[in-house]
Design a protein around this motif. Sequence first.
Motif, PDB file in Angstrom:
ATOM      1  N   THR A   1       0.061   8.743  -0.433  1.00 60.85           N
ATOM      2  CA  THR A   1       0.551   9.806  -1.299  1.00 60.85           C
ATOM      3  C   THR A   1       0.027  11.187  -0.918  1.00 60.85           C
TER       4      THR A   1
ATOM      5  N   LYS B   1      -0.116  -1.781 -12.197  1.00 63.88           N
ATOM      6  CA  LYS B   1      -1.052  -0.733 -11.828  1.00 63.88           C
ATOM      7  C   LYS B   1      -1.777  -1.131 -10.550  1.00 63.88           C
ATOM      8  N   SER B   2      -2.203  -0.139  -9.788  1.00 68.56           N
ATOM      9  CA  SER B   2      -2.932  -0.422  -8.556  1.00 68.56           C
ATOM     10  C   SER B   2      -4.267  -1.077  -8.886  1.00 68.56           C
TER      11      SER B   2
ATOM     12  N   ALA C   1       0.858  -1.182   0.000  1.00 71.27           N
ATOM     13  CA  ALA C   1       0.000   0.000   0.000  1.00 71.27           C
ATOM     14  C   ALA C   1       0.892   1.230   0.000  1.00 71.27           C
ATOM     15  N   THR C   2       0.560   2.212  -0.815  1.00 72.12           N
ATOM     16  CA  THR C   2       1.325   3.456  -0.867  1.00 72.12           C
ATOM     17  C   THR C   2       0.450   4.620  -0.414  1.00 72.12           C
TER      18      THR C   2
ATOM     19  N   LYS D   1      -6.650  -1.477  -6.377  1.00 76.29           N
ATOM     20  CA  LYS D   1      -7.612  -0.837  -5.488  1.00 76.29           C
ATOM     21  C   LYS D   1      -7.026   0.474  -5.006  1.00 76.29           C
ATOM     22  N   TRP D   2      -7.882   1.429  -4.739  1.00 71.11           N
ATOM     23  CA  TRP D   2      -7.407   2.665  -4.136  1.00 71.11           C
ATOM     24  C   TRP D   2      -8.543   3.364  -3.409  1.00 71.11           C
TER      25      TRP D   2
ATOM     26  N   TYR E   1      -1.165  -2.436  -4.534  1.00 73.84           N
ATOM     27  CA  TYR E   1      -0.531  -3.083  -5.679  1.00 73.84           C
ATOM     28  C   TYR E   1      -0.301  -4.556  -5.362  1.00 73.84           C
TER      29      TYR E   1
ATOM     30  N   ASP F   1      -4.516   9.867  -1.610  1.00 72.85           N
ATOM     31  CA  ASP F   1      -4.979   8.496  -1.820  1.00 72.85           C
ATOM     32  C   ASP F   1      -4.006   7.457  -1.273  1.00 72.85           C
TER      33      ASP F   1
ATOM     34  N   ARG G   1      -3.005   3.550  -2.474  1.00 71.21           N
ATOM     35  CA  ARG G   1      -3.159   2.617  -3.588  1.00 71.21           C
ATOM     36  C   ARG G   1      -2.582   1.256  -3.215  1.00 71.21           C
TER      37      ARG G   1
END
Length: 262
Positions: free
Chosen positions: A18, A34-35, A15-16, A37-38, A26, A22, A24
């Motif tokens: 930012t 690409k993610s 999870a990132t 879910k976000w 991965y 958000d 996101r």
Amino acid sequence: AIHDIAFHPSNLIIATATENHDIRLYDLSSTQRKSFKWLVDSYPIWSTAFHPSGQYLFAGTAHSALRIFDVQNLKCFSTVVTSASDETAGGVSNGISCVRPSPDGRFAVTSTLDGNIRLFDVVSGQCVSTWRAAHNGHRVTSLSVSKSGAYALSSGEDGTVRLWELSSGRTLKVYYSSATTCPRRPGPAASIVPGPRASFSHDEQHIIGTSKAGVATAWDCVTGSIVTEFGSSGTVCSLANPIYRDSICWNQDGDVAYFSSA
């Protein structure tokens, strides 16, 4: 900008958090980069961490309330709010700069821009303890919790790394490096910028920390003596140490450096 990255405790998922408000998710096992879910929040997200069960996500944002999200539907089902008197400091919102759960998931440790560290009961949502001016009023830049859940580690813009006893809130040890200098008088912080980082080694016998000067230091956890130091160009923004004598640093110049003292 990505402020924080969290690894799922049992799956190949990260999870990132930012600046774009958000988090996101991965899937590292997928060829799709690409993610999948976000979630989007009203505030920039500065820190995130998975609950040890992997079912929930903690999020620290520019708002003073700690958020807890369900990983399956990404709905926020709980917010833990500090007291009204702690909402602002010097006119600046007391956003949560870092959040880390205990290994059993019962507690979460947070740091805010006012330089305080708080221990929350995740179930009741109550603040169990507040360690005010944890780094002499300077911003706390990172947090770690020991595997036993008995201790927490913090680094701050005062240039020190501190070991805390969670049950009492006592400072057990302060670690200094050769790069530690007398910092300027702290002022209100309006946003997150890269700062010193610290973490336990894999066996928790040593502490690894970084400084704004680009110096990474390894201390003996018990004695506080410096075991080794190594350098990096630019301010170190993030730190990982899979084993004690190997460390990976990412600095503000965008470089990733791998160090081994073997």
